[in-house]
Scaffold this motif. Structure first.
Motif, short mmCIF file in Angstrom:
data_model
loop_
_atom_site.label_atom_id
_atom_site.label_comp_id
_atom_site.label_asym_id
_atom_site.label_seq_id
_atom_site.Cartn_x
_atom_site.Cartn_y
_atom_site.Cartn_z
N HIS A 116 0.84 -1.20 0.00
CA HIS A 116 0.00 0.00 0.00
C HIS A 116 0.88 1.26 0.00
O HIS A 116 1.71 1.44 0.89
N ARG A 117 0.74 2.11 -1.01
CA ARG A 117 1.47 3.38 -1.12
C ARG A 117 2.97 3.17 -0.88
O ARG A 117 3.63 3.90 -0.15
N TYR A 118 3.51 2.14 -1.54
CA TYR A 118 4.88 1.73 -1.27
C TYR A 118 5.91 2.83 -1.58
O TYR A 118 6.95 2.92 -0.92
N ALA A 119 5.64 3.67 -2.60
CA ALA A 119 6.63 4.69 -2.98
C ALA A 119 6.91 5.66 -1.85
O ALA A 119 8.03 6.20 -1.73
N GLU A 120 5.91 5.88 -0.97
CA GLU A 120 6.10 6.81 0.15
C GLU A 120 6.98 6.23 1.24
O GLU A 120 7.57 6.98 2.03
N ILE A 121 7.07 4.91 1.30
CA ILE A 121 7.88 4.26 2.34
C ILE A 121 9.33 4.72 2.25
O ILE A 121 9.97 5.00 3.27
N PHE A 122 9.85 4.82 1.03
CA PHE A 122 11.25 5.19 0.84
C PHE A 122 11.54 6.62 1.31
O PHE A 122 12.69 6.95 1.60
N GLU A 123 10.51 7.47 1.36
CA GLU A 123 10.70 8.84 1.79
C GLU A 123 10.55 9.00 3.31
O GLU A 123 10.98 10.00 3.88
N LEU A 124 9.96 8.01 3.95
CA LEU A 124 9.72 8.07 5.39
C LEU A 124 10.83 7.43 6.20
O LEU A 124 11.04 7.79 7.36
N ALA A 125 11.54 6.46 5.61
CA ALA A 125 12.57 5.74 6.36
C ALA A 125 13.57 5.11 5.40
O ALA A 125 13.25 4.84 4.24
N SER A 126 14.77 4.91 5.91
CA SER A 126 15.72 4.07 5.20
C SER A 126 15.30 2.61 5.38
O SER A 126 14.53 2.28 6.30
N LEU A 127 15.77 1.74 4.52
CA LEU A 127 15.45 0.31 4.61
C LEU A 127 16.72 -0.49 4.90
O LEU A 127 17.79 -0.18 4.36
#
Length: 213
Positions: A116-127
């Motif tokens: 769900h809304r995976y593209a925003e994950i990269f902007e919220l945290a490092s992996l």
């Protein structure tokens, strides 16, 4: 603080979860790792209908004695489906001074495009991506969803950088082929799970009669 975040249903938590957290902490130089039990998993029903409270208590038993591990009940507090992107956004508000590092297995990394809304994950945290049995990542950049691939650059063989400044770090993991689904199968068949989960978790499951057929 560099704060690691390890989400999951933890149904039940097991030694591979703990090892993933430890290897991510060490490999990415994290100061602490928070375990985040899912309250309402969005992608599939929760096997066994084990309530959040009991899964949280098992995690607490599993991490007891390790001051570098903690637990967050944020997904139970905020309600609704336990979407990672919404949890990360909430944690950014709760932890404004901390640098967030979301920990996932290599198998989950290969399926990020379905989230769900995976593209925003990269902007919220490092992996921090930990290798998992049977799921090799030959070319990390090419394994990213095509829609976001252009926003990443390759910094090294084990690190990609997003245009916003976050990174994806790949850490080699111990190949412990333990899964919660296999543990539930063993318990339903009346078999032992000793040495697959911490002793406190094994005792809790026995006392509560969880996962029995």
């Amino acid at each position: 603080m560099k704060l690691g975040l390890l989400g999951g249903t933890f149904n039940p938590v097991h030694l591979a979860h703990l090892r993933i957290a430890e290897e991510a902490r060490e490999g990415a130089g994290l100061d602490q790792v928070l375990f985040i039990p899912a309250a309402d998993p969005p992608h599939k029903p929760l096997a066994g209908d084990i309530p959040f409270r009991q899964r949280r208590e098992m995690v607490q038993l599993a991490i007891a004695g390790n001051p570098l591990f903690g637990i967050s009940d944020i997904e139970a507090r905020r309600g609704g489906k336990s979407y990672t992107v919404e949890t990360l956004a909430a944690l950014r508000e709760e932890q404004p001074g901390n640098e967030l590092h979301f920990i996932i297995g290599g198998d989950s990394f290969l399926e990020l495009g379905l989230w769900h809304r995976y593209a925003e994950i990269f902007e919220l945290a490092s992996l921090v991506v930990i290798g998992r049995p049977g799921r090799e990542i030959a070319d990390p950049l090419q394994q990213l969803p095509e829609a976001v691939r252009g926003r990443f650059s390759r910094e090294s063989a084990d690190q990609l950088r997003h245009s916003c400044g976050t990174v994806i770090r790949f850490v080699a993991g111990t190949q412990l082929d333990i899964s919660s689904s296999r543990l539930r199968e063993l318990l339903a068949a009346g078999r032992s799970i000793r040495y697959l989960v911490p002793p406190g978790v094994e005792n809790y499951i026995a006392q509560k009669g969880l996962y029995r057929s």
